[in-house]
Design a protein around this motif. Sequence first.
Motif, PDB file in Angstrom:
ATOM      1  N   ALA A   1       0.832  -1.204   0.000  1.00  0.00           N
ATOM      2  CA  ALA A   1       0.000   0.000   0.000  1.00  0.00           C
ATOM      3  C   ALA A   1       0.866   1.254   0.000  1.00  0.00           C
ATOM      4  CB  ALA A   1      -0.934  -0.003   1.207  1.00  0.00           C
ATOM      5  N   ALA A   2       1.929   1.254   0.804  1.00  0.00           N
ATOM      6  CA  ALA A   2       2.821   2.414   0.869  1.00  0.00           C
ATOM      7  C   ALA A   2       3.479   2.670  -0.483  1.00  0.00           C
ATOM      8  CB  ALA A   2       3.878   2.188   1.946  1.00  0.00           C
ATOM      9  N   LYS A   3       3.945   1.610  -1.126  1.00  0.00           N
ATOM     10  CA  LYS A   3       4.599   1.769  -2.431  1.00  0.00           C
ATOM     11  C   LYS A   3       3.615   2.273  -3.477  1.00  0.00           C
ATOM     12  CE  LYS A   3       7.259  -0.752  -5.928  1.00  0.00           C
ATOM     13  NZ  LYS A   3       7.824  -2.068  -6.328  1.00  0.00           N
TER      14      LYS A   3
ATOM     15  N   VAL B   1       4.188   6.211   7.618  1.00  0.00           N
ATOM     16  CA  VAL B   1       2.979   7.024   7.451  1.00  0.00           C
ATOM     17  C   VAL B   1       1.783   6.135   7.131  1.00  0.00           C
ATOM     18  CG1 VAL B   1       1.855   8.747   5.983  1.00  0.00           C
ATOM     19  CG2 VAL B   1       4.197   9.124   6.789  1.00  0.00           C
ATOM     20  N   LEU B   2       1.979   5.179   6.224  1.00  0.00           N
ATOM     21  CA  LEU B   2       0.881   4.295   5.845  1.00  0.00           C
ATOM     22  C   LEU B   2       0.412   3.461   7.032  1.00  0.00           C
ATOM     23  CD1 LEU B   2      -0.458   1.600   4.565  1.00  0.00           C
ATOM     24  CD2 LEU B   2      -0.753   3.716   3.288  1.00  0.00           C
ATOM     25  N   ASP B   3       1.362   2.986   7.834  1.00  0.00           N
ATOM     26  CA  ASP B   3       1.000   2.148   8.980  1.00  0.00           C
ATOM     27  C   ASP B   3       0.130   2.910   9.976  1.00  0.00           C
ATOM     28  OD1 ASP B   3       1.213  -0.313  10.533  1.00  0.00           O
ATOM     29  OD2 ASP B   3       2.451   0.858  11.904  1.00  0.00           O
ATOM     30  N   ARG B   4       0.346   4.216  10.094  1.00  0.00           N
ATOM     31  CA  ARG B   4      -0.445   5.006  11.041  1.00  0.00           C
ATOM     32  C   ARG B   4      -1.907   5.098  10.622  1.00  0.00           C
ATOM     33  NH1 ARG B   4       4.315   8.315  11.544  1.00  0.00           N
ATOM     34  NH2 ARG B   4       3.534   9.824  10.020  1.00  0.00           N
ATOM     35  N   VAL B   5      -2.190   5.084   9.309  1.00  0.00           N
ATOM     36  CA  VAL B   5      -3.585   5.160   8.856  1.00  0.00           C
ATOM     37  C   VAL B   5      -4.135   3.780   8.505  1.00  0.00           C
ATOM     38  CG1 VAL B   5      -3.342   7.504   8.023  1.00  0.00           C
ATOM     39  CG2 VAL B   5      -2.939   5.619   6.443  1.00  0.00           C
ATOM     40  N   ALA B   6      -3.304   2.753   8.664  1.00  0.00           N
ATOM     41  CA  ALA B   6      -3.745   1.375   8.425  1.00  0.00           C
ATOM     42  C   ALA B   6      -4.335   0.829   9.720  1.00  0.00           C
ATOM     43  CB  ALA B   6      -2.582   0.531   7.923  1.00  0.00           C
ATOM     44  N   GLN B   7      -3.667  -0.135  10.328  1.00  0.00           N
ATOM     45  CA  GLN B   7      -4.085  -0.691  11.621  1.00  0.00           C
ATOM     46  C   GLN B   7      -5.508  -1.256  11.597  1.00  0.00           C
ATOM     47  OE1 GLN B   7      -2.215  -1.104  14.414  1.00  0.00           O
ATOM     48  NE2 GLN B   7      -0.454  -0.355  13.247  1.00  0.00           N
TER      49      GLN B   7
ATOM     50  N   HIS C   1      -6.144  11.380   4.002  1.00  0.00           N
ATOM     51  CA  HIS C   1      -4.963  10.593   4.364  1.00  0.00           C
ATOM     52  C   HIS C   1      -4.245  10.014   3.148  1.00  0.00           C
ATOM     53  CE1 HIS C   1      -5.753  10.907   8.627  1.00  0.00           C
ATOM     54  NE2 HIS C   1      -6.975  10.445   8.475  1.00  0.00           N
ATOM     55  N   ALA C   2      -4.584  10.493   1.944  1.00  0.00           N
ATOM     56  CA  ALA C   2      -3.914  10.093   0.697  1.00  0.00           C
ATOM     57  C   ALA C   2      -4.115   8.620   0.352  1.00  0.00           C
ATOM     58  CB  ALA C   2      -2.416  10.411   0.762  1.00  0.00           C
ATOM     59  N   LEU C   3      -5.188   8.010   0.869  1.00  0.00           N
ATOM     60  CA  LEU C   3      -5.498   6.636   0.479  1.00  0.00           C
ATOM     61  C   LEU C   3      -6.265   6.595  -0.836  1.00  0.00           C
ATOM     62  CD1 LEU C   3      -6.527   5.044   3.909  1.00  0.00           C
ATOM     63  CD2 LEU C   3      -4.353   4.835   2.690  1.00  0.00           C
TER      64      LEU C   3
END
Length: 555
Positions: free
Chosen positions: A463-465, A473-479, A491-493
């Motif tokens: 997802a980050a790539k 950054v991605l992990d903070r909005v994942a979880q 959040h740029a998703l």
Amino acid sequence: MMSVPPQLPSPGVVLRRLLQNLGGGLRDLVLLPLLSRVPREWVVLRLDRGLAEASTPSPWLEQLMQRPPLLANVLEVMRYAQRDEQVQGVLLKLGPGSLGWAKVSALARALGRLREAGKRVVAYAENTGNAGAWLGAMADHFWMAPEGRLDLLGVRMEVPFLRRALEKLQIEPDVISAGRYKSAAETLERSSMSRAAREALEAVVERLYEALIDGLASGSAGSAERAREWIDNGPYLAVQAQEIGLVDELVYADEVPQRLAALAPGNGEPEAGHEARLVSAASYARVARPRFQWQPVLGEANELAVVVLQGLILPGAGSSRGIVGLLGRLAQSDNVRAVVLRIDSPGGDPLASDLIWRAVGKLAEKKPVVASLGDTGASGGYYVAMAANEIIAEPTTLTGSIGVVMASLKFDAFLEQLGVSFDAVERGRHAGIYDPVRARTEEERALLRRQIELLYTDFVRKAAKDRGLSEEVLDRVAQGRVWTGSHAKEHALVDQLGGLDVALARVRELSGLEPEAGRVVQYAVSPVAARFLRSSPLERARGAQFLCPVQVRLD
């Protein structure tokens, strides 16, 4: 911007285009004299049975099952009516059928464009709810049956919890998850929401509630304050809704054509018995679709493929007969210029999700691909969208949920009460790791937990790539957290907010086509292949899942 290099089509494509040209010309030659006589003053859009994203494999089966119309077809009809000088207006027939948050957002925008074009919009319902109130508020006139009900209630997300019931049955849950907010299996092991799950759901419900208020306020409510008042005082009988201005008139269904006739410019009171001429959306589409134009047989590809991915992603979807095979064929097709991947899925099997993700990525290397998220594009549904060139979601789409969960039940004590026992002979330390009649050892749970963590790490990394973000950054909005489309944009998703129409416009831009150019064709997995996409309950119980736990009904 991705451009499609010009190339001559294969002989097979040339022949197919030639046959399409001849078929289109003959069709118009035969049908145009008949279609020109079809009345088209008022176009009727039946939404009372809800809306669907994809059709059934067979048209006759569609009629037999009385399936709801397709969202894409309804939006197409509204677009034609917007530009048709013979059309006075559109009649929306609302009801209890499920519409969904993202679909209603798209319909509300389309209604706004119709009214801006000078078309009348009338909504009619016997019984309806939040969705009907939203769309009714966007209409010029909202009529209801005299004894109807309008259940404008607001937003509620309720989760059932089975822990105490399972304890009484002596059934033990075993849940392993990755992601603080990944709450899909909490229903098995808790009696109420965890703090993290409540935090995420509060944010989702609040954003959806704001969308409902904004929809009412932009229509007949006129202000957010009045919209909140309408919601807080609901539900209503139709007569009560009329008293507060939510509904304009109480009308029986058989009176609607005559009432519509009275809305014609300069008509005043119509003559007794005079009724407006109504046409169904399906009949109108046949009349209003752009007439045949000769397509150059040696020109570049001009087909825009819309591939619908709907429902759970099951094992087998990654096979050559599933979505992966379809995407591969579209990548090789000389006739397909670009692809919109329309997703309405809460996720499912990690392997199938990953195989589809890879197929989308390989397709995007050859042709522009835009992912369009419907009511839900979360967990595995978001996973497959990540590889597209761009992701577009409605503000009310449920998305994100980047996490993994594995849940199983141990039945030995329950079966013992029934006099059922099991005995086994095995070789291999973990031969019984999936056995539902014995508890897993700590070593086995640690082994499975490591697998879940690896799946989550890989999900976050990809997802980050794909999104051009750092893994931190991605992990903070994942979880495992579920977001609305508007949250996801922040959040740029996702790249842009909008519906299928916005996705088609964007894919035309990416492929170098003019606005409105190209032939839109919907693709789906064949009915034969669909049999290969099913999996057994045991197979699903054994594996981890990319699955979104949240569903919030609008109706």
